[in-house]
Write a protein that holds these residues in place. Structure first.
Motif, PDB file in Angstrom:
ATOM      1  N   ASP A  35       0.838  -1.201   0.000  1.00 52.32           N
ATOM      2  CA  ASP A  35       0.000   0.000   0.000  1.00 52.32           C
ATOM      3  C   ASP A  35       0.876   1.256   0.000  1.00 52.32           C
ATOM      4  O   ASP A  35       0.522   2.277  -0.604  1.00 52.32           O
ATOM      5  CB  ASP A  35      -0.924   0.018   1.216  1.00 52.32           C
ATOM      6  CG  ASP A  35      -2.066  -0.973   1.076  1.00 52.32           C
ATOM      7  OD1 ASP A  35      -2.341  -1.406  -0.052  1.00 52.32           O
ATOM      8  OD2 ASP A  35      -2.707  -1.310   2.118  1.00 52.32           O
ATOM      9  N   LYS A  38       1.870   1.793  -3.531  1.00 52.28           N
ATOM     10  CA  LYS A  38       0.739   2.263  -4.336  1.00 52.28           C
ATOM     11  C   LYS A  38       0.456   3.738  -4.049  1.00 52.28           C
ATOM     12  O   LYS A  38       0.113   4.511  -4.956  1.00 52.28           O
ATOM     13  CB  LYS A  38      -0.497   1.427  -4.031  1.00 52.28           C
ATOM     14  CG  LYS A  38      -0.407   0.006  -4.570  1.00 52.28           C
ATOM     15  CD  LYS A  38      -1.667  -0.775  -4.208  1.00 52.28           C
ATOM     16  CE  LYS A  38      -1.575  -2.217  -4.725  1.00 52.28           C
ATOM     17  NZ  LYS A  38      -2.788  -2.999  -4.400  1.00 52.28           N
ATOM     18  N   ASP A  43      -2.115   5.966  -6.158  1.00 51.61           N
ATOM     19  CA  ASP A  43      -3.364   5.190  -6.108  1.00 51.61           C
ATOM     20  C   ASP A  43      -4.314   5.899  -5.144  1.00 51.61           C
ATOM     21  O   ASP A  43      -4.089   5.938  -3.930  1.00 51.61           O
ATOM     22  CB  ASP A  43      -3.055   3.765  -5.657  1.00 51.61           C
ATOM     23  CG  ASP A  43      -4.263   2.846  -5.792  1.00 51.61           C
ATOM     24  OD1 ASP A  43      -5.412   3.320  -5.527  1.00 51.61           O
ATOM     25  OD2 ASP A  43      -4.084   1.651  -6.071  1.00 51.61           O
ATOM     26  N   GLN A  44      -5.386   6.454  -5.700  1.00 49.79           N
ATOM     27  CA  GLN A  44      -6.290   7.282  -4.896  1.00 49.79           C
ATOM     28  C   GLN A  44      -7.035   6.486  -3.815  1.00 49.79           C
ATOM     29  O   GLN A  44      -7.299   6.995  -2.728  1.00 49.79           O
ATOM     30  CB  GLN A  44      -7.277   7.990  -5.824  1.00 49.79           C
ATOM     31  CG  GLN A  44      -6.614   9.002  -6.749  1.00 49.79           C
ATOM     32  CD  GLN A  44      -7.615   9.697  -7.662  1.00 49.79           C
ATOM     33  OE1 GLN A  44      -8.801   9.318  -7.728  1.00 49.79           O
ATOM     34  NE2 GLN A  44      -7.139  10.706  -8.409  1.00 49.79           N
ATOM     35  N   THR A  45      -7.370   5.256  -4.161  1.00 53.29           N
ATOM     36  CA  THR A  45      -8.083   4.437  -3.168  1.00 53.29           C
ATOM     37  C   THR A  45      -7.204   4.210  -1.946  1.00 53.29           C
ATOM     38  O   THR A  45      -7.641   4.372  -0.791  1.00 53.29           O
ATOM     39  CB  THR A  45      -8.483   3.090  -3.775  1.00 53.29           C
ATOM     40  OG1 THR A  45      -9.322   3.319  -4.919  1.00 53.29           O
ATOM     41  CG2 THR A  45      -9.212   2.236  -2.764  1.00 53.29           C
ATOM     42  N   VAL A  46      -5.947   3.844  -2.221  1.00 54.73           N
ATOM     43  CA  VAL A  46      -5.017   3.610  -1.110  1.00 54.73           C
ATOM     44  C   VAL A  46      -4.712   4.918  -0.401  1.00 54.73           C
ATOM     45  O   VAL A  46      -4.639   4.969   0.838  1.00 54.73           O
ATOM     46  CB  VAL A  46      -3.727   2.952  -1.635  1.00 54.73           C
ATOM     47  CG1 VAL A  46      -2.703   2.838  -0.520  1.00 54.73           C
ATOM     48  CG2 VAL A  46      -4.020   1.589  -2.242  1.00 54.73           C
ATOM     49  N   THR A  48      -6.621   7.515  -0.123  1.00 54.44           N
ATOM     50  CA  THR A  48      -7.774   7.902   0.701  1.00 54.44           C
ATOM     51  C   THR A  48      -7.770   7.152   2.033  1.00 54.44           C
ATOM     52  O   THR A  48      -7.971   7.735   3.106  1.00 54.44           O
ATOM     53  CB  THR A  48      -9.083   7.618  -0.046  1.00 54.44           C
ATOM     54  OG1 THR A  48      -9.087   8.373  -1.289  1.00 54.44           O
ATOM     55  CG2 THR A  48     -10.286   7.999   0.793  1.00 54.44           C
ATOM     56  N   ARG A  49      -7.526   5.838   1.961  1.00 53.63           N
ATOM     57  CA  ARG A  49      -7.541   5.044   3.193  1.00 53.63           C
ATOM     58  C   ARG A  49      -6.410   5.455   4.116  1.00 53.63           C
ATOM     59  O   ARG A  49      -6.602   5.617   5.325  1.00 53.63           O
ATOM     60  CB  ARG A  49      -7.444   3.560   2.850  1.00 53.63           C
ATOM     61  CG  ARG A  49      -7.621   2.638   4.053  1.00 53.63           C
ATOM     62  CD  ARG A  49      -7.719   1.193   3.595  1.00 53.63           C
ATOM     63  NE  ARG A  49      -6.456   0.718   3.085  1.00 53.63           N
ATOM     64  CZ  ARG A  49      -5.455   0.250   3.852  1.00 53.63           C
ATOM     65  NH1 ARG A  49      -5.570   0.242   5.171  1.00 53.63           N
ATOM     66  NH2 ARG A  49      -4.350  -0.174   3.292  1.00 53.63           N
TER      67      ARG A  49
END
Length: 223
Positions: A35, A38, A43-46, A48-49
Motif C-alpha cells: 500500500d 501504491k 493510487d487514490q483508493t489507497v 484515501t484510506r
C-alpha cells in the motif's frame, strides 16, 4: 485514475532484505509495504484510506495525553475504590461478628433486666401481700389469744365461784374474821371516832346465788 509512468520505477532494496519485518508491519499496524508503494504511485483508493488513517492518528495524537490521563484516573480510581470496598468487606467480616454478638448480648441483657425488674416487682408485691397476711393473721391470733385468755379467766372465775358457793360456811367464817379484823384495826387507828358502822358485815347464804358469792369472792380475793 492511475497515471502511466511507462517502464519507470523506483528501486526498492529493503523489501527483499527485510520481508519479515515489513510483513509484521502490516499485521501490527494495518499498513503494508505494498500500500505504501501504491500511495507513492498515486493510487487514490489507497491514498484515501491512508489519509483517513493519518487524520485519525492526528486527532488521536492530539487527544492522547488527556485521554490517557483520564483513563489513568479512571483505572486508578476504580482500583482504589474496589480496594476500599475490599477493605470494607474485610472490616465488616472482621468486626461484624463482634458487633452482632454485642447487639445480641445487649438484647439478652435488656430482656434479662426487664425480667428481673418484673420478678423483683412481683416479689415485692408477694412480700407485701405476705407481710399484710402475716400481720392480719398475727393480729387475729393476738385477738384470739386475748379472747381465749378472757374466756379462760371467765371460766376459772366461774369455776372459783362454784367452788366458793360450795363452801359457804367456810366463806362466812372467813368473812366474819375479816370483818372483826377490820373493826379492830379501825378502832386502833381512830378510837372513838372510828366509823365502824361504815364497815359492811357480810351475811352470805346459799340462796344468795352465785352472783353474790362472786361479788364476795372478788372483794375477798381483791379482784
Amino acid at each position: 485514475m492511475a497515471r502511466n509512468y511507462g517502464t519507470a520505477k523506483l528501486k526498492n532494496h529493503i523489501s527483499g532484505n527485510a520481508p519479515g519485518t515489513l510483513g509484521a508491519m502490516g499485521k501490527l499496524f494495518d499498513v503494508s509495504a505494498e500500500d505504501f508503494n501504491k500511495a507513492l504511485q498515486g493510487d487514490q483508493t489507497v491514498i484515501t484510506r491512508i489519509a483517513d488513517m493519518a487524520r485519525l492518528s492526528e486527532t488521536a495524537k492530539a487527544n492522547l495525553p488527556k485521554a490517557l490521563e483520564a483513563y489513568r484516573k479512571i483505572i486508578e480510581t476504580t482500583g482504589d475504590v474496589n480496594q476500599a470496598y475490599a477493605e470494607l468487606v474485610q472490616l465488616t467480616q472482621k468486626h461484624g461478628t463482634q458487633t452482632l454478638k454485642a447487639i445480641n448480648s445487649s438484647k439478652i441483657g435488656e430482656q434479662r433486666f426487664k425480667n428481673e425488674m418484673t420478678e423483683m416487682q412481683a416479689e415485692h408485691v408477694n412480700a407485701t401481700t405476705a407481710e399484710a397476711t402475716r400481720h392480719a393473721q398475727r393480729s387475729s391470733l393476738i385477738q384470739i389469744a386475748g379472747a381465749t385468755a378472757d374466756l379462760m379467766a371467765i371460766a376459772k372465775y366461774e369455776a372459783d365461784l362454784i367452788k366458793a358457793s360450795n363452801k359457804l360456811p367456810e366463806a362466812q367464817d372467813a368473812a366474819d374474821r375479816a370483818y372483826e379484823t377490820a373493826v379492830t384495826t379501825a378502832l386502833w387507828t381512830n378510837g372513838s371516832e372510828a366509823k365502824t358502822d361504815r364497815i359492811p358485815k357480810p351475811n352470805y347464804s346459799r340462796t344468795a346465788g352465785i352472783s353474790r358469792v362472786g361479788q364476795w369472792f372478788r372483794n375477798f380475793m381483791g379482784i
